[in-house]
Scaffold this motif. Structure first.
Motif, mmCIF file in Angstrom:
data_model
loop_
_atom_site.group_PDB
_atom_site.id
_atom_site.type_symbol
_atom_site.label_atom_id
_atom_site.label_comp_id
_atom_site.label_asym_id
_atom_site.label_seq_id
_atom_site.Cartn_x
_atom_site.Cartn_y
_atom_site.Cartn_z
ATOM 1 N N THR A 12 0.792 -1.117 -0.080
ATOM 2 C CA THR A 12 0.041 0.101 0.058
ATOM 3 C C THR A 12 0.938 1.225 0.028
ATOM 4 O OG1 THR A 12 -0.179 -0.024 2.361
ATOM 5 C CG2 THR A 12 -1.746 -1.273 1.194
ATOM 6 N N TRP A 32 -5.912 3.820 -4.238
ATOM 7 C CA TRP A 32 -6.967 2.865 -3.630
ATOM 8 C C TRP A 32 -6.566 1.936 -2.665
ATOM 9 C CZ3 TRP A 32 -7.854 -2.093 -4.119
ATOM 10 C CH2 TRP A 32 -7.080 -2.786 -5.343
ATOM 11 N N ILE A 77 -6.566 1.448 1.515
ATOM 12 C CA ILE A 77 -7.611 0.874 2.331
ATOM 13 C C ILE A 77 -7.526 -0.606 2.197
ATOM 14 C CG2 ILE A 77 -9.059 2.885 1.781
ATOM 15 C CD1 ILE A 77 -10.794 0.917 0.116
ATOM 16 N N PRO A 126 -7.374 -2.381 6.118
ATOM 17 C CA PRO A 126 -8.764 -2.558 7.031
ATOM 18 C C PRO A 126 -9.647 -3.548 6.287
ATOM 19 C CG PRO A 126 -8.494 -0.471 6.266
ATOM 20 C CD PRO A 126 -7.154 -1.093 5.911
ATOM 21 N N LEU A 127 -9.647 -3.245 4.916
ATOM 22 C CA LEU A 127 -10.615 -4.261 4.122
ATOM 23 C C LEU A 127 -10.444 -5.625 4.540
ATOM 24 C CD1 LEU A 127 -10.834 -2.700 0.667
ATOM 25 C CD2 LEU A 127 -12.801 -2.774 2.606
ATOM 26 N N TRP A 167 -3.657 12.448 2.432
ATOM 27 C CA TRP A 167 -4.418 11.589 2.790
ATOM 28 C C TRP A 167 -4.211 9.847 2.238
ATOM 29 C CZ3 TRP A 167 -8.251 12.319 6.285
ATOM 30 C CH2 TRP A 167 -8.675 13.574 6.432
ATOM 31 N N GLU A 168 -3.372 9.836 1.490
ATOM 32 C CA GLU A 168 -2.946 8.739 1.403
ATOM 33 C C GLU A 168 -1.785 8.179 2.508
ATOM 34 O OE1 GLU A 168 -2.455 7.948 -3.419
ATOM 35 O OE2 GLU A 168 -1.742 9.861 -2.756
ATOM 36 N N PHE A 218 -3.656 7.423 5.425
ATOM 37 C CA PHE A 218 -4.466 5.930 5.382
ATOM 38 C C PHE A 218 -3.520 4.930 5.103
ATOM 39 C CE2 PHE A 218 -8.289 8.269 4.381
ATOM 40 C CZ PHE A 218 -9.209 7.737 5.080
ATOM 41 N N GLY A 239 -4.181 1.915 8.253
ATOM 42 C CA GLY A 239 -3.931 0.667 7.993
ATOM 43 C C GLY A 239 -2.695 0.057 9.001
ATOM 44 N N THR A 276 -5.407 4.724 16.148
ATOM 45 C CA THR A 276 -6.112 3.594 15.594
ATOM 46 C C THR A 276 -5.806 2.292 16.238
ATOM 47 O OG1 THR A 276 -5.845 4.852 13.278
ATOM 48 C CG2 THR A 276 -6.387 2.573 13.355
#
Length: 383
Positions: free
Chosen positions: A35, A41, A44, A47-48, A111-112, A115, A119, A255
């Motif tokens: 990631t 994309w 994410i 967490p997925l 933002w990337e 995230f 994660g 988190t």
């Protein structure tokens, strides 16, 4: 007390193929690196995979009702122990590398970057804190040190003191901050437990020192080690990634803590031990924790969902934790990944779980007709 299925012998348990499914959590390490290198994309994906993929696999594989021989030795459990011991260096290397790489990665937007570390926090909370939980319960000094390092990576070192000295002793009583009250939504539980668990952990260590005629400032107070380790990780984050790295490290820690307390919320929601009078409570039994036998999520969480047996026999290593049927322990309808997502939606949580709590009360405590004090946590503090 009746178990639900046949035992797995120690000879079977010692085979590496039995341990390998519990190592699936290591797949999250290369996924984190992927990631960060790819961005977009993919940020994410962690967490997925953690929240949803294992839940989907649960729906296909169903429940695992087999129980391993609880008399298995540490030699029998060698491969399982290796899984928990190897995780700490793998997580440490990944976290430090990401703190250096991500802040300076030009292909990642703000933002990337956030995230990616969100994660990482899902990983360090769902796996790292869970592994620290397994390790802190052991007598081996290396395992306990590994637990402290894992907790320091998420700035939640006091969890060790709170869990061992408070939670296990006072679970399902008003003295345990981690036991969620009936009808207490997670959004009320979370700020309460953040405050109270730190306070109760510090008080427990202070009281232990007082019994030895030592002040809380004595060097044997583990909080000094906690603070030193946490301070070291904050300094490392700042050194490797600058202020951006420090901010991302804090986002990861926040988190992870959120993930831990979601699990804590699920594990004992609405369950209470009966007050026997004069500040005395019944002994902890399997029916004071929610049990879940879902196969894939128990692989991911190294049998944490066999929580009923963990509280009944806290010294057992995770491979030999027993699962119980509905006649011996209350059952969750889904594994923790689904239940923790559900906990973030109080209206759904209440609809699913409150009827189960009421059924549990009717089953185990039909003689109690007024639950008001239990609901409010106002029964007497245990002695």
């Amino acid at each position: 007390m009746t178990m639900t299925s046949s035992n797995i012998s120690t000879d079977q348990l010692a085979q590496i193929k039995r341990a390998l499914p519990f190592a699936l959590s290591f797949a999250l390490i290369p996924l984190v690196w992927f990631t960060a290198f790819v961005g977009g994309w993919t940020v994410i994906l962690v967490p997925l995979v953690t929240w949803y993929l294992f839940s989907i696999i649960d729906s296909f594989l169903g429940l695992n009702l087999d129980n391993a021989d609880p008399d298995a030795t540490d030699d029998d459990l060698f491969w399982y122990r290796m899984i928990t011991l190897l995780w700490m260096p793998a997580q440490l290397i990944t976290l430090l590398a990401m703190l250096w790489y991500v802040p300076q990665a030009d292909h990642l937007g703000g933002w990337e970057k956030f995230f990616v570390f969100f994660g990482i926090g899902v990983m360090t909370g769902t796996i790292g804190i869970n592994y620290s939980h397994e390790l802190m319960h052991q007598k081996n000094k290396i395992e306990r040190l590994w637990a402290d390092i894992l907790l320091a990576m998420v700035l939640y070192s006091h969890f060790r003191s709170e869990h061992l000295l408070v939670h296990h002793r006072y679970v399902a009583t008003p003295r345990d901050p981690v036991t969620a009250h009936y009808k207490e939504g997670f959004h009320r539980f979370y700020p309460r437990v953040l405050r109270q668990s730190w306070q109760s952990a510090f008080r427990a260590e202070k009281a232990m020192l007082a019994r030895k005629d030592r002040p809380w400032t004595h060097r044997s107070n583990p909080f000094f080690r906690y603070w030193a380790l946490q301070g070291a990780f904050l300094a490392i984050a700042l050194t490797l990634g600058g202020w951006t790295g420090l901010g991302l490290f804090l986002a990861q820690a926040g988190t992870a803590i959120w993930q831990l307390e979601l699990a804590n919320y699920v594990e004992h929601y609405g369950l209470t031990r009966k007050h026997l009078g004069d500040g005395k409570y019944e002994h902890v039994r399997p029916h004071h924790s929610w049990n879940a036998a879902h196969r894939a999520s128990n692989w991911l969480l190294i049998n944490l969902q066999r929580h009923s047996d963990h509280h009944y026999k806290p010294d057992r290593r995770f491979p030999v934790l027993q699962t119980y049927g509905a006649s011996d322990a209350p059952q969750l309808p889904f594994g923790y990944p689904v239940m923790t997502v559900m906990a973030m939606m109080p209206w759904v949580w209440r609809r699913v779980m409150n009827p189960r709590v009421r059924k549990w009360r009717e089953m185990y405590y039909p003689e109690i007709t007024d639950w008001t004090a239990y609901n409010n946590g106002t029964t007497p503090y245990p002695r």
